[in-house]
Design an enzyme around this catalytic site. Structure first.
Site, PDB file in Angstrom:
ATOM      1  N   GLU A  98       0.812   9.134   2.835  1.00 24.50           N
ATOM      2  CA  GLU A  98       1.644   8.961   1.646  1.00 24.50           C
ATOM      3  C   GLU A  98       2.927   8.192   1.927  1.00 24.50           C
ATOM      4  O   GLU A  98       3.483   7.551   1.043  1.00 24.50           O
ATOM      5  CB  GLU A  98       1.991  10.333   1.050  1.00 24.50           C
ATOM      6  CG  GLU A  98       0.827  11.102   0.475  1.00 24.50           C
ATOM      7  CD  GLU A  98       0.068  11.902   1.529  1.00 24.50           C
ATOM      8  OE1 GLU A  98      -0.941  12.516   1.186  1.00 24.50           O
ATOM      9  OE2 GLU A  98       0.495  11.873   2.709  1.00 24.50           O
ATOM     10  N   ASP A 133      10.140 -31.854   2.005  1.00 23.47           N
ATOM     11  CA  ASP A 133      10.793 -33.023   1.447  1.00 23.47           C
ATOM     12  C   ASP A 133      11.671 -33.631   2.529  1.00 23.47           C
ATOM     13  O   ASP A 133      11.996 -32.969   3.528  1.00 23.47           O
ATOM     14  CB  ASP A 133      11.635 -32.595   0.238  1.00 23.47           C
ATOM     15  CG  ASP A 133      12.218 -33.772  -0.504  1.00 23.47           C
ATOM     16  OD1 ASP A 133      11.662 -34.875  -0.400  1.00 23.47           O
ATOM     17  OD2 ASP A 133      13.236 -33.588  -1.192  1.00 23.47           O
ATOM     18  N   ASN A 161      -2.044  11.658  12.075  1.00 21.75           N
ATOM     19  CA  ASN A 161      -3.230  12.114  11.349  1.00 21.75           C
ATOM     20  C   ASN A 161      -4.162  12.934  12.235  1.00 21.75           C
ATOM     21  O   ASN A 161      -4.821  13.877  11.761  1.00 21.75           O
ATOM     22  CB  ASN A 161      -4.000  10.928  10.770  1.00 21.75           C
ATOM     23  CG  ASN A 161      -3.349  10.360   9.520  1.00 21.75           C
ATOM     24  OD1 ASN A 161      -3.443   9.192   9.233  1.00 21.75           O
ATOM     25  ND2 ASN A 161      -2.680  11.215   8.750  1.00 21.75           N
TER      26      ASN A 161
END
Length: 930
Positions: A292, A334, A717
């Site tokens: 999250e 340019d 995790n």
């Protein structure tokens, strides 16, 4: 009745007989009547640039909440609420709301190119209505109006000019050409687009002279409006980072759902859980495996990147464009004002038998000028002095000194401004010199004879004729030459020598200007005539040739190193300019963009090329000159078809479509038009091309840092999932060592600040010595997955699991069953949570580098990470000791020995990783940080 103007009609209007054209527009020298002008205003609309269809501000706001990651978080919140974890669901949604609002605030300065187009038009214009000259608001100008043009005026419409007098128009905002072009009433079509001699275009500026003009097209029917339409119709491409985050979201979703399904099946068939309970358990695992904190971390990290780049004079308007810079493979740049300084500068002077290099000459006020590195007394240089006097008095331009840090202001043409500055460097004051040589008559420059002549009185009272212009025209009127202070007849050998010098300098891309003079003495026929009867033929004859000046728009001093750095980083630069092919190639070769073998493609040649041919051309060394807006747009598109990530620079209106089409549009902040700035993704506040290179390095660093904190976030995790794995493997005999709310504490609480700290890490050595990362590379690659799940995560899982069983052992296990509730259970889950957090402290330090030693960059050099570590320790302590938080997160207090255990965790984990990096460096022989 006349029809609205189309681009294809411009040349027809230019060729038309003036009387017939007036009749076609049902007007005349007296202009339109007020009533007719009102009718046309109703028919054609106001002379303004219309805005494209804008998205509702509400839709713009809501778009920040509908990315794939945001949708995943919305769904995760619903799942958590459905599973009975209301606090978890609300927390996830709160993260999404905060992140969306932050993104909207960052992107609030959205693209408003059409608003800027209106700002470039003048407010008032002098027209002829009902036979009288009157001033009206520019919005009321209509096709068929006859209006006046004076020096300094912005041109309000596409128009055919009549009765011109030395009219010079700066068309750089349309063509990119740095030198103003002469406009005359006669038809002539030069090279490229917008090259009709008797047509002026909306959005350009008159630098000198006067004219009467017939408005051919107004508003969106002008060439200016056509470019606006092209800009509006071009949709912005999706940033690579946005595509990558979508890809990452799909990966994480598949992983989370896959794990959830696996845990659901295991809970039913292995643990024998009821289906309903197994479903809730699986939902909790899905929520646990969705990082999250990733989306707010990415957003905030990109915001930090934009802040750092702002300090380096690069303003980013969209967060995602930060990372895109790091992936850039081609810069379409340019020339005028981007690679060069956008000011004509005299760098060489050629006199018979003498050549002077005045490059870098400073201002002197003692009657001397620095030539060829030496101070030269002008009193001893009669030829040079004569040329400088000619350059000063045969000149209509004024140059005023700007304030500190600002450029000088020029009222006139850049070419004449270069002459004024050259004289000023020699201590010659233009105002004083013009008073000493009062002007009696001027024969203005025109493109046919390519000369400008002024007749003055010299200090002795004699008539003094001075001429400047193209070399061929000058030599045609000269029969004498000034050679080392002596006037003698000019010979064929002299003419050959002069032409050879001119050719040599022209090949270097320099513009040459020739000078001659004549003193009208008693034997001169002009001495016996009045100045009123003086003609071009009688004045511009029997002249004395003096010499040549060579000038150019010089490269920016910092551009040379910037180009080298681009080549070192395997980034190609393609010059795309409206200037001449010779000048373009000279500049490109000089600053190192290309070699002498580079192919130069003009706009006319480009029109004849197929897309396949152009796609092949942009793969090699190539320069584009005399290009139109559609050309630059097409060049960018073909580079993208080749798989390049394209950054396009520009400052004019003509650059806006290409800036919007490019992956990264880069506008000049000082000299750039508002149109270019609003169409671009990045604005250089110092107009410094070198800032682009710094921005690219920052972009690469941001991507590297994104991978670092992705690794850091995913690392947690594994220890978050390990307790559930243990629970399943033991068929529920081991109660869950970690609750879902405690998992959320890691994802949204303790991990967040250290992750943001990783986003501020400096680049590791050699990041600009590598080619841009491949388009098919991904944030989440095998290396990150292995480190996150098989190395950092595995170590943290072992440590946190050991901590859980340690607390239970102290409280009687295995002699007593593992607690599934109560104070012992709360203490065991708390130390499990603490072990994960302290393992993440080590991970935060380890993730600061990929293979370099953290000691080499300074163990305590990243204060944000250190602050994050302190905050997460304080946060975990609050969860342990605040009663309300204990109830929400099922935590309890730890004793001193348990705190000592936690504080000992980071050291061995950090040192083990340092050993691994050392081994990798030995294998790869990676250079140390300087």
């Amino acid at each position: 009745m006349i029809q609205k103007n189309k681009t294809t009609l411009i040349d027809d209007y230019a060729k038309a007989d003036p009387t017939a054209l007036m009749n076609q527009f049902q007007t005349g020298n007296e202009g339109l009547s007020g009533a007719e002008a009102e009718k046309r205003l109703q028919k054609y609309g106001p002379n303004t640039i219309q805005q494209g269809k804008k998205r509702s501000e509400i839709l713009v706001f809501l778009a920040n909440f509908t990315s794939m990651m945001a949708i995943l978080l919305w769904v995760s919140g619903i799942i958590a609420m459905f599973a009975g974890m209301m606090e978890l669901g609300i927390a996830i949604w709160a993260v999404n709301v905060i992140n969306g609002c932050f993104s909207y605030w960052q992107q609030h300065a959205a693209q408003k190119a059409t608003d800027s187009l209106k700002k470039m038009l003048p407010s008032y214009v002098k027209v002829r209505r009902d036979g009288k000259s009157q001033q009206i608001q520019v919005e009321q100008l209509v096709p068929g109006d006859v209006f006046d043009i004076q020096a300094g005026d912005s041109i309000p419409a596409d128009a055919r000019v009549f009765n011109t007098s030395n009219l010079q128009i700066d068309e750089s905002s349309l063509t990119g050409e740095s030198v103003p072009v002469e406009k005359k009433a006669d038809y002539h079509h030069g090279d490229g687009e917008f090259a009709q001699q008797n047509i002026v275009f909306a959005g350009t500026v008159s630098t000198s002279g006067t004219a009467t003009a017939l408005a051919l097209a107004t508003g969106m029917d002008t060439e200016f409006g056509r470019i606006a339409t092209l800009t509006q119709s071009q949709k912005k491409t999706i940033y690579p980072l946005e595509r990558e985050l979508n890809h990452l979201t799909r990966q994480l979703t598949i992983i989370a759902i896959g794990i959830g399904v696996a845990f659901f099946l295991l809970a039913i068939f292995f643990v024998k859980y009821p289906i309903a309970k197994s479903f809730i358990f699986a939902l909790g695992m899905i929520v646990a495996f969705i990082p999250e904190g990733l989306l707010p971390t990415v957003t905030l990290s990109l915001a930090q990147g934009t802040q750092r780049m702002a300090k380096k004079h690069a303003l980013l308007k969209n967060l995602s464009s930060v990372e895109t810079l790091g992936q850039t493979t081609v810069i379409c740049s340019d020339k005028t004002g981007t690679l060069t300084q956008n000011q004509m500068t005299i760098n060489h002077i050629w006199l018979p038998g003498k050549e002077y290099d005045v490059t870098g000459t400073g201002y002197l006020t003692n009657g001397k000028i620095q030539l060829n590195g030496k101070d030269v007394d002008l009193a001893n240089e009669l030829d040079l002095n004569k040329l400088l006097i000619n350059a000063t008095i045969n000149n209509d331009t004024e140059v005023t000194e700007g304030k500190a840090g600002e450029k000088s202001k020029i009222l006139g043409t850049p070419t004449e401004a270069g002459l004024v500055i050259l004289s000023r460097k020699a201590g010659i004051d233009a105002k004083d010199e013009r008073k000493a040589y009062p002007r009696l008559k001027e024969l203005p420059f025109d493109s046919d004879r390519k000369l400008m002549t002024v007749i003055t009185k010299d200090p002795s009272g004699q008539l003094f004729i001075n001429t400047k212009g193209a070399l061929g025209s000058e030599l045609a009127i000269c029969d004498r030459i000034l050679d080392n202070g002596q006037v003698r007849p000019i010979t064929d050998q002299d003419r050959a020598t002069i032409n050879q010098a001119n050719e040599t300098y022209s090949k270097q891309g320099l513009r040459t200007l020739a000078f001659s003079y004549r003193i009208v003495d008693g034997d001169d026929p002009l001495a016996h005539k009045s100045l009123e009867s003086c003609t071009i033929q009688s004045a511009e004859t029997h002249m004395i040739f003096v010499g040549l000046t060579m000038m150019s728009d010089p490269p920016r001093p910092e551009i040379f190193d910037a180009v080298k750095n681009c080549k070192r980083a395997s980034i190609r630069i393609i010059m795309v300019t409206g200037d001449s092919p010779i000048t373009a190639k000279s500049i490109a070769t000089r600053i190192g963009i290309t070699s002498d073998k580079a192919r130069v493609i003009s706009g006319d040649e480009l029109d004849k090329m197929s897309d396949d041919d152009l796609q092949q051309a942009v793969k090699g060394e190539v320069i584009f000159a005399r290009v139109a807006p559609e050309h630059k747009f097409r060049i960018v598109s073909m580079c993208q078809k080749n798989g390049d990530v394209v950054a396009s620079t520009g400052d004019g209106v003509n650059d806006a479509p290409a800036l919007k089409r490019a992956d990264i549009g880069i506008a000049m902040g000082v000299t750039g038009t508002d149109v270019a700035k609003d169409a671009a993704d990045m604005i250089l506040t110092d107009d410094n091309f070198a800032s682009i290179v710094s921005a690219i390095e920052e972009g690469r660093t941001v991507y590297s840092n994104l991978q670092k904190f992705l690794l850091y976030i995913l690392t947690s995790n594994v220890p978050e999932a390990a307790p559930s794995v243990i629970f399943l493997v033991t068929r529920g005999l081991v109660p869950l060592p970690l609750t879902v709310m405690q998992i959320l504490t890691v994802d949204l609480g303790t991990d967040l600040l250290p992750a943001l700290g990783l986003g501020t890490e400096k680049a590791e050595p050699g990041i600009m010595d590598q080619p841009p990362r491949p388009l098919n590379s991904h944030l989440l690659n095998r290396s990150i997955i292995w480190k996150a799940f098989g190395w950092y995560g595995l170590i943290a899982s072992v440590v946190s699991t050991a901590a859980y069983f340690y607390v239970n052992h102290v409280n009687g296990w295995p002699n007593v069953p593992l607690a599934g509730s109560g104070m012992v259970y709360a203490e065991a889950t708390t130390i499990t949570l603490g072990a994960i957090v302290f393992s993440q402290i080590a991970a935060a330090m380890n993730c600061r580098t990929q293979i370099s030693s953290v000691f080499s960059i300074g163990l305590f050099s990243n204060h944000r990470i250190l602050t994050g570590i302190v905050v997460e320790v304080v946060l975990i302590a609050l969860l342990m000791y605040v009663p309300f938080l204990q109830g929400v997160f099922n935590t309890g207090p730890l004793n001193l020995s348990e705190w000592i255990f936690l504080f000992c965790i980071p050291v061995p984990i950090f040192l083990i990783e340092e050993l691994r990096k050392y081994i990798v460096r030995r294998i790869k022989r990676v250079p140390k940080v300087a």
